[in-house]
Design a protein around this motif. Sequence first.
Motif, PDB file in Angstrom:
ATOM      1  N   LEU A 282      45.605  35.899  34.312  1.00  0.00           N
ATOM      2  CA  LEU A 282      44.598  35.771  35.361  1.00  0.00           C
ATOM      3  C   LEU A 282      44.845  36.777  36.477  1.00  0.00           C
ATOM      4  N   THR A 283      46.119  36.958  36.815  1.00  0.00           N
ATOM      5  CA  THR A 283      46.471  37.914  37.859  1.00  0.00           C
ATOM      6  C   THR A 283      46.051  39.325  37.470  1.00  0.00           C
ATOM      7  N   THR A 284      46.337  39.731  36.249  1.00  0.00           N
ATOM      8  CA  THR A 284      46.006  41.083  35.803  1.00  0.00           C
ATOM      9  C   THR A 284      44.498  41.321  35.819  1.00  0.00           C
ATOM     10  N   ILE A 285      43.744  40.387  35.243  1.00  0.00           N
ATOM     11  CA  ILE A 285      42.289  40.562  35.168  1.00  0.00           C
ATOM     12  C   ILE A 285      41.667  40.535  36.560  1.00  0.00           C
ATOM     13  N   ALA A 286      42.082  39.569  37.406  1.00  0.00           N
ATOM     14  CA  ALA A 286      41.536  39.483  38.758  1.00  0.00           C
ATOM     15  C   ALA A 286      41.912  40.714  39.579  1.00  0.00           C
ATOM     16  N   SER A 287      43.133  41.214  39.394  1.00  0.00           N
ATOM     17  CA  SER A 287      43.566  42.408  40.125  1.00  0.00           C
ATOM     18  C   SER A 287      42.695  43.608  39.768  1.00  0.00           C
ATOM     19  N   VAL A 288      42.408  43.762  38.492  1.00  0.00           N
ATOM     20  CA  VAL A 288      41.595  44.900  38.050  1.00  0.00           C
ATOM     21  C   VAL A 288      40.172  44.785  38.575  1.00  0.00           C
ATOM     22  N   ILE A 289      39.580  43.592  38.503  1.00  0.00           N
ATOM     23  CA  ILE A 289      38.213  43.410  39.002  1.00  0.00           C
ATOM     24  C   ILE A 289      38.157  43.670  40.503  1.00  0.00           C
ATOM     25  N   GLY A 290      39.115  43.111  41.242  1.00  0.00           N
ATOM     26  CA  GLY A 290      39.157  43.357  42.680  1.00  0.00           C
ATOM     27  C   GLY A 290      39.401  44.819  42.999  1.00  0.00           C
TER      28      GLY A 290
ATOM     29  N   GLY B 141      46.632  43.894  53.193  1.00  0.00           N
ATOM     30  CA  GLY B 141      46.476  42.899  52.144  1.00  0.00           C
ATOM     31  C   GLY B 141      47.045  41.547  52.503  1.00  0.00           C
ATOM     32  N   ASN B 142      47.954  41.467  53.501  1.00  0.00           N
ATOM     33  CA  ASN B 142      48.518  40.186  53.887  1.00  0.00           C
ATOM     34  C   ASN B 142      47.421  39.233  54.335  1.00  0.00           C
ATOM     35  N   ILE B 143      46.574  39.704  55.252  1.00  0.00           N
ATOM     36  CA  ILE B 143      45.491  38.878  55.763  1.00  0.00           C
ATOM     37  C   ILE B 143      44.426  38.683  54.698  1.00  0.00           C
ATOM     38  N   ALA B 144      44.118  39.733  53.951  1.00  0.00           N
ATOM     39  CA  ALA B 144      43.047  39.671  52.953  1.00  0.00           C
ATOM     40  C   ALA B 144      43.301  38.569  51.935  1.00  0.00           C
TER      41      ALA B 144
ATOM     42  N   SER C  48      43.508  35.302  45.488  1.00  0.00           N
ATOM     43  CA  SER C  48      44.560  36.059  46.155  1.00  0.00           C
ATOM     44  C   SER C  48      44.715  37.453  45.554  1.00  0.00           C
ATOM     45  N   GLU C  49      44.799  37.526  44.232  1.00  0.00           N
ATOM     46  CA  GLU C  49      45.076  38.815  43.589  1.00  0.00           C
ATOM     47  C   GLU C  49      43.877  39.751  43.614  1.00  0.00           C
ATOM     48  N   SER C  50      42.663  39.224  43.489  1.00  0.00           N
ATOM     49  CA  SER C  50      41.494  40.098  43.591  1.00  0.00           C
ATOM     50  C   SER C  50      41.361  40.646  45.003  1.00  0.00           C
ATOM     51  N   ALA C  51      41.756  39.845  46.004  1.00  0.00           N
ATOM     52  CA  ALA C  51      41.650  40.293  47.396  1.00  0.00           C
ATOM     53  C   ALA C  51      42.659  41.382  47.721  1.00  0.00           C
TER      54      ALA C  51
END
Length: 649
Positions: free
Chosen positions: A105-113, A269-272, A301-304
């Motif tokens: 989930l982290t990998t996919i959300a990170s890429v989309i974000g 990214g801390n606030i985001a 969190s990861e997409s942000a």
Amino acid sequence: MGYIFEIFELRHLIFLICGLLTGIIVGALPGLTPTMGVALTIPFTFSLGPTEGLILLGGIYCGSVYGGSIPAILFNVPGAPASVATTFDGYPMAQNGQGRKALELTTIASVIGGLAGMFLLLFFAPIFADVSLQFGPAQSFWIAIFGITVIAAISEGSITKNLIGGCFGIGLSFVGIHTVTGTARFTFGVEGLVGGFHIVAVLIGLFAFPQALRLIELLPYKPSRPDAACNLKKSTIKESFKDILTKPKSVLIGSGLGSFIGMIPGAGGNIASILAYNEVKRFSKHKHSFGKGEKHGIIASESANNAMVGGSLIPLLTLGIPGSPTAAIFLGGLLIHGIWPGRNLFIDHADVAYTFLYSMVAAQVLLLFLGLALIKYVTKLSRIPSIMMAPIIVSFSIIGAYTTQNSVFDIYTVVIIGLLMFIMQKYAFSPAPVALGFILGGIAEEGLLLGMQVGAANGQTIGYFFSGAWNITLVVLIVATVSAAVFQGINHKRPLRKNATVGTAKRRIPAIIPWIVTSVLSVIAFSAISKLELELKILPQITLLLLLLLSLIEMVKNVRQTGIGKKASVISRRAVPLLILVVTVSMLIDIIGFYTQVIIFMLSIPLYAYWKNWYRSNPLWIGLVTVLFTLFLYLMFTVIFQVPFPSII
């Protein structure tokens, strides 16, 4: 189209892949932040062309932001400040046997974000750069306050304790040189405090070091593989894609907020990630599942924090104003190669600018394949026995703290804050509010003071903070967040109060002593700083008043209720010798040297556990792992990065 095809040139692809892999490694090592990774790599770009140099730096930036999620999920240790929110649900998922699922989930959300942020950068940079200029000191102040109030909403446990932790964090941010007046305050004559506490040292002290102490404490009572369940439950990439794409609300909120917050200079990214996590929780029908392994918390969190990468580059490339600390390092990389950011960048250096932008889009696509391919191997890290993982975390904690500024004081900061946090967690305090308070305290104070000056110049000091659409919107969000958190807390506590039993006064008195002491110290501190200038004391005094109020509330709760979370966990006496050894040796790095310290940790903890029959292992195997790990650290940090660690004189 010519610039797009340039990305597929072999040399550009090699630099991009090397940058991503290096970034993932940097992000996965606790204490090595994206900012540090980019800064350490800049000297290696001197001999490269501007295009290759920027592609390498961009790959490290993207990879390190993503890599910070790996230890956050597997070990509850955020690899980067932007990964703090990922620990809230990532680590519980890992403990529930869903470590692989969480990483997918982290990998996919990170890429989309990341793609969302990069597309905004590519197509709408000038427009959003103009929007970011509308954010002045007042807006920065309210965004910081909004982030601080989120503490009450997102953290598990008592709302008042979370806010008290936030006050402690804000108090840490006051130490050192004042950003507006340039005056040193609250240093108490200690030279190391003049520069203040460094964010990396504080975060390592709050998350990584206490985690190592907890692993050591649990050695006598549980198997030496506390997270081995990470691989018990299988997951498929298809299911993870379905979880994100069929319910895209979390990834849309995270990507949108991440891109927007990234454009605001200084936010980062801390606030985001924190705000995205809060908003997804706010609109969720399953609020109580957050903090217990909720997948949408990870997605938000990861997409942000990955969308923030593209957002932070918008004001940098169009206005020359970095949107994050890492973007500020990027600015140095541009200037080194004789490239000045601004609107003319896309005219005078179009070949470099557009090739770099398209490479950042390509980086996200490559990150998807690299990240998913590495999950199979990364999850195996959770199988490392605690007797080895504990000294490894301690070693990397010390490395991460020292390499930031080459300062031994940062190591002392990690050890002291880590020990205090380890004890505070016994009293149901969470490290997340303290971290948020520290990160946002300086931003809030700077915005408040600069806003007061601007407002005074316009003849309306207070009105300046409550005028304009952005200010009003942020104030409404703050009020709504606090109200929702209080209402939720009241409803959550109601069943507990029905079952509460009234204890004797003898049992109640010890429970309220810490709050009496905190209240008295707050009053004394408030009076002691009253002689300072207004700029130096206004926010510290507000924080102390809030701390006093919250302490009184906790005091009343302790008097009215007993038996509800009043007993703190007792530190295991069987592990006390090891805990004392770790803390003592960590404080002696300037005398015994870094690598001697590593060897002591790697040998003493496993051999002590072996001697006590907590874990059966071949001592020769322990010695071999110690040699190999120490050699790895030496090659990585002394040979490659050339970090001047303290050594035996």
